[in-house]
Scaffold this motif. Structure first.
Motif, mmCIF file in Angstrom:
data_model
loop_
_atom_site.group_PDB
_atom_site.id
_atom_site.type_symbol
_atom_site.label_atom_id
_atom_site.label_comp_id
_atom_site.label_asym_id
_atom_site.label_seq_id
_atom_site.Cartn_x
_atom_site.Cartn_y
_atom_site.Cartn_z
ATOM 1 N N LYS A 158 12.538 1.109 -6.350
ATOM 2 C CA LYS A 158 13.673 0.254 -6.755
ATOM 3 C C LYS A 158 13.747 0.146 -8.263
ATOM 4 O O LYS A 158 14.826 0.038 -8.832
ATOM 5 C CB LYS A 158 13.623 -1.105 -6.057
ATOM 6 N N ARG B 274 10.403 -7.319 -14.476
ATOM 7 C CA ARG B 274 9.485 -6.186 -14.619
ATOM 8 C C ARG B 274 9.362 -5.746 -16.072
ATOM 9 O O ARG B 274 10.255 -5.986 -16.886
ATOM 10 C CB ARG B 274 9.989 -4.979 -13.813
ATOM 11 N N GLN C 60 8.452 -0.714 -4.390
ATOM 12 C CA GLN C 60 8.470 -1.209 -5.759
ATOM 13 C C GLN C 60 8.890 -0.174 -6.806
ATOM 14 O O GLN C 60 9.862 -0.356 -7.527
ATOM 15 C CB GLN C 60 7.091 -1.765 -6.109
ATOM 16 N N GLU D 23 0.571 -2.703 -3.906
ATOM 17 C CA GLU D 23 0.777 -4.156 -3.987
ATOM 18 C C GLU D 23 -0.566 -4.851 -3.798
ATOM 19 O O GLU D 23 -0.618 -5.990 -3.355
ATOM 20 C CB GLU D 23 1.758 -4.612 -2.906
HETATM 21 N N1 ASP Z 1 7.287 -5.638 -4.391
HETATM 22 C C1 ASP Z 1 7.664 -7.006 -4.378
HETATM 23 C C2 ASP Z 1 8.363 -7.399 -5.615
HETATM 24 O O1 ASP Z 1 9.530 -7.224 -5.597
HETATM 25 C C3 ASP Z 1 6.667 -7.981 -3.984
HETATM 26 C C4 ASP Z 1 5.991 -7.683 -2.694
HETATM 27 O O2 ASP Z 1 6.238 -6.655 -2.079
HETATM 28 O O3 ASP Z 1 5.160 -8.509 -2.282
HETATM 29 O O4 ASP Z 1 7.806 -7.890 -6.579
#
Ligand code: ASP
Length: 599
Positions: free
Chosen positions: A202, A500, A199, A175
């Motif tokens: 998921k 995404r 990230q 990140e």
């Molecule tokens: N990973 C996150 C997202 O869902 C953002 C973050 O962790 O700051 O985009």
């Protein structure tokens, strides 16, 4: 059980009942023959009275009690004598007339009082966190935090989300910070990286057909130490399939309104959330984290300012810089001391200087401004007409103060947005009852990194370029906006998310812009790219900071205040004294040799 009643429970309606309570001695007062203690457990305080007429043994023992001893007391709830009631306490009309006391444990004199009203440095509080957490405020915080996650669990479950835990020992899922790494004993020379967020996991779960995932997830980021950062922090992490940006926003909006309405019922909360594009936010507030509880919007005045005789304005304008400013209402009478302070503040944000133009309130109108009405260090370079024009452009009235900064647009925005917050604080423009929640959206996908001399992802590498900007991906990356959104509350970032990329080719093109090598891509993102070739659905989600949310609900500035066992600003845990050196044997087993820095 050691007790049948909690300290905070007895009321007039329970007068006459025989009860047993257990807890900590909060305070002891000896009144001649009678000894009073306030007994504390997590539910509150109960006054206990020891009268030798009822039990001599209990009275004698009570005389030796000290703060924070743990005791069990049996007795009868009686009405307090008239005039002895304590309206501050929910149990204030009654007391426990003790007949028996058992000391369950003694305590050393605590390093600070168990009270909300303490003046102790953070290090001591954290070193004795187990005592600090006894304070009513901290107990309330722990419960508040629990309630927040409880609402999240219920709401998300009702909305078809499945909670799934993802591994902590893994490989880098970046990140934009450094990874914390853990050496592998069984694979010499190899390391796990702790996730900066779940990230990639998921996203893989979306490819797995989960469709709606969430997790109250711990994230680890080894960042340069900045105020109010924690190396590990908690996020509400979620991801959804077959959604557009608006669908993600709608879920968050419903959830957060529920949380704020339930936990801050008296607050005025933006409903619906305010929406500002990144460009508009930068234009009006100079930041992508604007505090929208007050005005004082910024105006660009480059052209007008550059027509003045002020060299600094001319130089900045001709070198492609920006001149911007805003109006501090009613501050036209600021004296030298005030403006010096503001200048120092602007300098501490990186400005070379701060230009101010004060308009005297005696001027009948801007059109009727005269020389005497104007105060400014640049006065002799500014004609009255220019000042009038600047006032009209910025919206300044007689009695106001224009604050102006010139420089690169990045610098000008940083300085002015900080100064805007500072002025709001000085002028007490913020209604603490207001909760402004805003979506900032359409962020650029990339930002130019001057140090590395290359494009870097503005958020992370997985965000999708907007369909209509795909054409600039290879030719003009700076122009590409993404379906990328932040949630901002009262000027603080609450979380980020995006729709995404779910297509291998687009993901590869984005990696290309950031100039990742083939090996690096395979090594770090191979699993995701492979998954994308097996039917990845369109998907998007967010990571929302739990610590920040609870801090706002609790009215705290620092997230450290709402984490049970936080680290200090230098990433240290003073209670466990972590980090710490490990034994030679452990190092050997891990195949690690430590080379200490020279100084
Ligand atoms: N990973 C996150 C997202 O869902 C953002 C973050 O962790 O700051 O985009």
């Amino acid at each position: 059980m050691y007790k049948d009643t909690n300290c905070g429970e007895p009321r007039e309606s329970t007068v006459g009942s025989l009860i047993t309570v257990a807890g900590w001695v909060h305070r002891r007062r000896d009144h001649g023959n009678l000894i009073f203690i306030d007994l504390r457990d997590r539910s509150g305080l109960l006054q206990v009275v020891f009268n030798p007429e009822y039990s001599e043994a209990a009275h004698e023992l009570a005389g030796s009690l000290r703060s924070e001893w743990v005791v069990q007391i049996t007795g009868k709830i009686v009405r307090r004598l008239p005039g002895a009631e304590n309206p501050e306490l929910p149990t204030g009309t009654v007391e426990l007339s003790a007949t028996k006391i058992v000391v369950l444990n003694k305590s050393l004199t605590p390093p600070f009082e168990v009270s909300d009203d303490i003046d102790v440095d953070d290090n001591t509080r954290l070193k004795y966190r187990f005592i600090d957490l006894r304070r009513p405020k901290m107990q309330a915080m722990l419960k508040l935090r629990h309630r927040v996650t409880h609402i999240m669990w219920d709401f998300l479950t009702e909305n078809g989300f499945t909670q799934i835990e993802t591994p902590i020992l893994l490989k880098s899922t970046p990140e934009g910070a450094r990874d914390y790494v853990v050496p592998s004993r069984v694979h010499p020379g190899q390391f796990y990286a702790l996730p900066q967020s779940p990230q990639q996991l998921k996203q893989l779960l979306m490819v797995s057909g989960v469709e709606r995932y969430f997790q109250i997830a711990r994230s680890f980021r080894d960042e340069d130490l900045r105020a109010d950062r924690q190396p590990e922090f908690t996020q509400l992490d979620f991801e959804m399939s077959f959604v557009h940006q608006d669908d993600v926003m709608a879920i968050v909006e419903e959830l957060y309104l529920k949380i704020f309405h339930e936990l801050l019922p008296d607050a005025t909360v933006s409903d619906p959330f305010i929406r500002l594009s990144y460009t508009e936010s930068m234009e009006r507030f100079g930041t992508d984290k604007p505090d929208l509880r007050f005005g004082m919007e910024l105006t660009t005045i480059t052209e007008t300012a550059a027509t003045s005789d002020a060299r600094v304005f001319q130089a900045v304008a001709s070198s492609g810089g920006t001149i911007r400013g805003f109006v501090a209402p009613g501050c036209g009478n600021y004296g030298r001391r005030d403006t010096d302070r503001l200048t120092d503040f602007a300098k501490s944000s990186g400005a070379q200087g701060l230009v101010f133009i004060a308009l005297d309130e005696s001027a009948p109108s801007i059109d009727a401004l005269e020389d005497d009405h104007i105060k400014s260090p640049l006065k002799k370079f500014l004609s009255i007409d220019i000042v009038k024009q600047l006032a009209n452009e910025t919206g300044a009235k007689p009695g106001d103060l224009m604050l102006i900064v010139a420089g690169t647009s990045r610098l000008v925005n940083t300085v002015l947005s900080n100064l805007r917050n500072e002025m709001a604080r000085r002028l007490e423009l913020v209604d603490e009852n207001d909760v402004s929640l805003a979506w900032i959206y359409d962020f650029p996908l990339f930002e130019w990194d001057d140090d590395l001399n290359k494009w870097e992802p503005a958020h992370h590498v997985f965000s999708s370029p907007k369909a209509e900007h795909m054409q600039y991906l290879d030719t003009d990356p700076g122009k590409v906006l993404a379906d990328l959104y932040d949630l901002v509350c009262n000027g603080q970032e609450m979380g980020s998310g995006s729709i995404r990329i779910h297509d291998k080719d687009i993901q590869t093109r984005v990696f290309g812009v950031i100039d990742y090598g083939e090996d690096e891509i395979q090594d770090r993102f191979g699993q995701l790219l492979t998954a994308f070739t097996y039917g990845a659905p369109p998907h998007g989600g967010m990571g929302l900071g739990l610590d920040r949310l609870v801090a706002i609900l609790a009215g705290e500035q620092a997230i450290r205040e709402v984490i049970a066992f936080p680290k200090t600003q230098s990433a240290v845990d003073p209670l466990f004294e972590a980090p710490a050196i490990i034994t030679d044997q452990q190092l050997e087993e891990l195949h690690i040799r430590v080379v200490m820095p020279e100084n």
